[in-house]
Design an enzyme around this catalytic site. Structure first.
Site, PDB file in Angstrom:
ATOM      1  N   SER A  90     -33.674  10.022  15.435  1.00  0.00           N
ATOM      2  CA  SER A  90     -34.379  11.200  15.872  1.00  0.00           C
ATOM      3  C   SER A  90     -34.355  11.367  17.393  1.00  0.00           C
ATOM      4  O   SER A  90     -34.810  12.382  17.914  1.00  0.00           O
ATOM      5  CB  SER A  90     -35.839  11.109  15.400  1.00  0.00           C
ATOM      6  OG  SER A  90     -36.506   9.982  16.012  1.00  0.00           O
ATOM      7  N   SER A 112     -33.520   5.003  15.164  1.00  0.00           N
ATOM      8  CA  SER A 112     -33.325   6.157  16.030  1.00  0.00           C
ATOM      9  C   SER A 112     -32.953   5.845  17.470  1.00  0.00           C
ATOM     10  O   SER A 112     -32.783   6.751  18.286  1.00  0.00           O
ATOM     11  CB  SER A 112     -34.569   7.047  15.999  1.00  0.00           C
ATOM     12  OG  SER A 112     -34.740   7.580  14.707  1.00  0.00           O
ATOM     13  N   LYS A 154     -37.868  11.696  25.577  1.00  0.00           N
ATOM     14  CA  LYS A 154     -37.946  12.241  24.224  1.00  0.00           C
ATOM     15  C   LYS A 154     -39.296  12.920  24.003  1.00  0.00           C
ATOM     16  O   LYS A 154     -40.338  12.407  24.424  1.00  0.00           O
ATOM     17  CB  LYS A 154     -37.736  11.108  23.219  1.00  0.00           C
ATOM     18  CG  LYS A 154     -37.801  11.500  21.755  1.00  0.00           C
ATOM     19  CD  LYS A 154     -37.537  10.290  20.864  1.00  0.00           C
ATOM     20  CE  LYS A 154     -37.592  10.625  19.380  1.00  0.00           C
ATOM     21  NZ  LYS A 154     -37.276   9.446  18.536  1.00  0.00           N
TER      22      LYS A 154
END
Length: 397
Positions: A112, A136, A35
């Site tokens: 996210s 998330s 990420k």
């Protein structure tokens, strides 16, 4: 790198930068996506915001926890999309093409950690790192039919990671296979753990957050699946503070900390923040010290009560989210309504700091829907072991 064949919009096109990994180890042969809030040496950490991506400098060092995975043999295959500054839950960053949910292409991936969930669900990576501040890891895992754990707060280093709300931020990861998931956990959390003698309970107020009868039916079916391992969950007494109070406690503290982390940078000039993200940061700017003090005391009370309910062997069983992922074509207002309902469920682990594992056991309208097991502080590996036994029992491991 899989970006070249990235039909799920999971990866960022950041060019080819060599990232070394060990040739042997417990994760050898497995691919790793990261990420874009975690530093990877040679890459700019863009955090889902164009200004960050355009003005940032390549990281000199790789985030400590990501480096552990590389040192265990995982092979880096690219950096993945994130919602802007990691302050969203739907996976629809206004600045980039939205990641596609391979398990339900007409529905959102969740955020996210959107690109990481899309990469694993789409078979582009075996493991993908994410973070969980408000949900998330858990929400995208449920939406995309994956395994996801919100780890005990502070159990895994976030050195080299963009902060959002530090008293809530946790490291997490996705995998499709529980054995792979457990291998990563053993690398990051240790090689051994005590069994968790599961004493399951539930809160009726949480069940009431499900979207409708189809979701309630799917949830009852998931409960039946885990009963042979956990027993029938017993009703637990309500907490001093009701779910609305806990929701607003989480929202205020998270927003306050997010503004402390990013407010000065946001205030320098127009940062082109997307809808929803802009308003959430603006809300954080309004939270004063007195409000923060009250909400911290409320959080402490809730944490103590939940610790008492769980003791050393309890497991709270709950829906991960209110149902299947919202449709990607849903209006902004509808996704915001879903988000608020979901946070009533997701805030309990965040406020307590206790670990919560979501397992892909259910389906609603042909889309994935997860069930969660929330355990006492430090029970991360025990929860994963329990999840493995559940999945093995039903032949999904």
């Amino acid at each position: 790198m899989p970006e070249q064949n990235d039909r799920f919009n999971a990866f960022l096109d950041l060019g080819q930068v060599p990232v070394s990994h060990a040739q042997s180890g417990p994760l050898a042969g497995l691919t790793l996506a990261v990420k874009d809030i975690f530093d990877v040496s040679g890459f700019i950490t863009g955090c889902g915001n164009p200004d960050k991506a355009e003005t940032g400098k390549p990281a000199r060092l790789t985030a400590q926890t990501v480096q552990k995975l590389l040192d265990a043999g995982a092979r880096f295959v690219g950096k993945t999309q994130t919602d802007e500054l990691a302050f969203s839950l739907m996976g629809q960053n206004a600045h980039y093409p939205h990641p596609v949910n391979a398990a339900a292409p007409d529905r959102v991936t969740g955020g996210s950690s959107s690109g990481s969930a899309a990469a694993v669900a789409g078979g582009l990576a075996d493991i993908a790192t994410g973070s969980d501040t408000g949900g998330s890891i858990r929400a995208p895992a449920s939406f995309c039919g994956l395994i996801g754990l919100r780890t005990t707060h502070g159990a895994i280093s976030l050195q080299g990671t963009m902060p959002l709300a530090p008293s809530f931020d946790t490291f997490g990861w996705f995998a499709r296979d529980i054995h792979v998931y457990e291998k990563v956990a053993q690398v990051l959390l240790g090689q051994s753990y005590a069994e968790l003698p599961a004493r399951a309970f539930r809160l009726a107020a949480l069940d009431a957050l499900l979207l409708g009868e189809a979701e309630a039916h799917a949830y009852r079916h998931m409960i039946k699946v885990i009963v042979p391992m956990l027993g029938e969950p017993q009703d637990a007494p309500a907490f001093t503070h009701d779910l609305d109070d806990l929701y607003w406690c989480f929202r205020r503290l998270q927003a306050h900390e997010a503004w402390q982390s990013h407010g000065a940078w946001i205030s320098e000039k127009d940062r082109r923040l997307g809808p929803g993200v802009k308003e959430r940061f603006a809300f954080g700017a309004t939270i004063d010290a007195g409000t923060t003090k009250v909400e911290i005391a409320r959080r402490d009370t809730f944490r103590a009560e939940l610790a008492d309910r769980l003791d050393k062997d309890g497991v709270l069983v709950l829906p991960t989210v209110p149902g299947a992922a919202p449709l990607a074509a849903s209006s902004f207002e509808d996704t915001q309504t879903y988000r608020e309902r979901a946070l009533h469920l997701l805030c309990l682990s965040g406020l307590s700091g206790f670990p919560q594992l979501t397992l892909p056991l259910g389906m609603v309208d042909g889309a994935p829907f997860g069930i969660s097991l929330l355990g006492p502080i430090g029970s991360d590996l025990a929860l994963i072991g329990l999840g493995r036994r559940i999945l093995e029992t039903i032949g999904k491991a």
